[in-house]
Design an enzyme around this catalytic site. Structure first.
Site, PDB file in Angstrom:
ATOM      1  N   ARG A 117       0.966  -1.151   0.067  1.00  0.00           N
ATOM      2  CA  ARG A 117       0.121   0.009  -0.073  1.00  0.00           C
ATOM      3  C   ARG A 117       0.803   1.317   0.076  1.00  0.00           C
ATOM      4  NH1 ARG A 117      -4.384   2.181   4.775  1.00  0.00           N
ATOM      5  NH2 ARG A 117      -5.709   3.444   3.078  1.00  0.00           N
ATOM      6  N   HIS A 160       0.335   4.119  -2.750  1.00  0.00           N
ATOM      7  CA  HIS A 160      -0.128   5.478  -2.365  1.00  0.00           C
ATOM      8  C   HIS A 160       1.169   6.445  -2.789  1.00  0.00           C
ATOM      9  CE1 HIS A 160      -3.692   5.566   0.512  1.00  0.00           C
ATOM     10  NE2 HIS A 160      -3.571   4.355  -0.010  1.00  0.00           N
ATOM     11  N   ASN A 209      -4.225   9.972   3.276  1.00  0.00           N
ATOM     12  CA  ASN A 209      -3.292   9.085   3.481  1.00  0.00           C
ATOM     13  C   ASN A 209      -3.467   8.437   4.979  1.00  0.00           C
ATOM     14  OD1 ASN A 209      -1.437   8.413   1.406  1.00  0.00           O
ATOM     15  ND2 ASN A 209      -0.810  10.581   1.547  1.00  0.00           N
ATOM     16  N   HIS A 241      -6.105  -6.258  -2.422  1.00  0.00           N
ATOM     17  CA  HIS A 241      -6.915  -6.306  -1.115  1.00  0.00           C
ATOM     18  C   HIS A 241      -7.374  -7.811  -0.584  1.00  0.00           C
ATOM     19  CE1 HIS A 241      -8.672  -2.131  -1.522  1.00  0.00           C
ATOM     20  NE2 HIS A 241      -7.326  -1.959  -1.371  1.00  0.00           N
TER      21      HIS A 241
END
Length: 320
Positions: free
Chosen positions: A66, A70, A93, A192
């Protein structure tokens, strides 16, 4: 007249070539052998540190993937997210963790070759190694990214990162802006299959939705996610309730059964254009693995800083 036509015929393709080259150098300067001479133990050092982190807590694999995602979606893959500043602190975030893991990896790399390996490259390699640690695919990482000397803004984070309540059209457009295809988007969403989400990110889905969510699934989630915040906002649930710590294709089976935790998960299988990709990944887990790996490579090469651009940070959290 003939002379001018012939010169135009020559100059136009040359101009097109020169313009094209302006868009090529960043990715062209990335190479799988970038550190072979300057830091030959870089990759093994990163792998050892990542393996130790995931052994301590398997959730750390999801955190590292992740973090890389990001970072790349805001201002490119330049480790700007790691800097103490407005990007890291942005509401977009919230819930992003794992910075301490990258700090540990960076310290280990600095111990074998100081001032050589960028934080941006460490993020890219750590994401790959994290996938492998929990049973996911591996891929070749082209290296040579450099670090941004400054953080992006909170607005840039808000405008570039996908959100858990986006519909399919918004998601497709968000990924398209990064030159990622619908197939890339569905494959990357498969990350995910590991990790967790906070109650605040799925509360509306389990309380205000009766059409595309399994009733038993929603009811079970309500026991750990109160209807009204801020109570319970930070309570965690696994994104894949069945195999939460293993990288597999069960995430897509959950979508078929209307058990996607986030609204932005479930829209991938909602009677629209991406249903067929989800079904393909359910039926062919090896296709998901190869597509995920290829999409991670493409994502990891979004607008990198290379050559003389950017810096090599000694501490990933500080610009100097």
């Amino acid at each position: 007249m003939g002379y001018h036509k012939s010169m135009g015929t020559i100059l136009v393709p040359i101009l097109v070539l020169l313009l094209s080259l302006n868009y090529m150098p960043c990715k062209a300067q990335l190479s799988t052998t970038f550190y072979d001479n300057t830091c030959p133990n870089a990759l093994s050092t990163i792998q050892t540190s990542v393996s130790a982190a995931v052994s301590r807590n398997r959730r750390n694999a999801a955190l590292l993937i992740r973090l890389h995602f990001h970072d790349c979606f805001v201002q490119g893959c330049d480790a700007s997210l790691l800097l103490e500043g407005s990007e890291k602190a942005a509401p977009a975030n919230n819930g992003v963790l794992g910075y301490d893991i990258i700090d540990d990896v960076k310290a280990a790399v600095e111990g074998v070759c100081p001032g050589v390996v960028s934080c941006a490259d460490i993020l890219a390699v750590a994401a790959r190694d994290a996938s492998v640690e929990v049973g996911g695919p591996s891929w070749s990482v082209r290296l040579g990214r450099r670090d941004s000397p400054s953080s992006a803004t909170a607005d840039e984070a808000a405008n570039n990162l996908p959100r858990g309540n986006m519909d399919l059209t918004q998601l497709l457009d968000n990924f398209r802006q990064k030159n990622l295809s619908p197939r890339d988007m569905v494959a990357l969403s498969g990350s995910h299959t590991i990790g967790q989400a906070r109650c605040v990110t799925f509360r509306a889905r389990i309380y205000n939705n009766a059409s595309d969510i399994d009733a038993t699934f929603a009811n079970n989630l309500r026991s750990n996610c109160p209807a009204n915040g801020p109570d319970g906002n930070g309570n965690l649930e696994p994104l894949d309730l069945v195999t939460p710590n293993t990288f597999d294709n069960n995430y897509y089976r959950n979508l078929r059964d209307r058990r996607g935790l986030l609204a932005s998960d479930q829209v991938l299988f909602s009677g629209d254009s991406t249903d067929s990709i989800v079904t393909e990944y359910i039926d062919n887990p090896s296709t998901f693995d190869s597509d995920f790996a290829a999409a991670m490579v493409r994502m990891s090469e979004i607008e990198p800083l290379t050559g003389s651009s950017g810096v090599i940070r000694t501490l990933c959290s500080a610009s100097s």
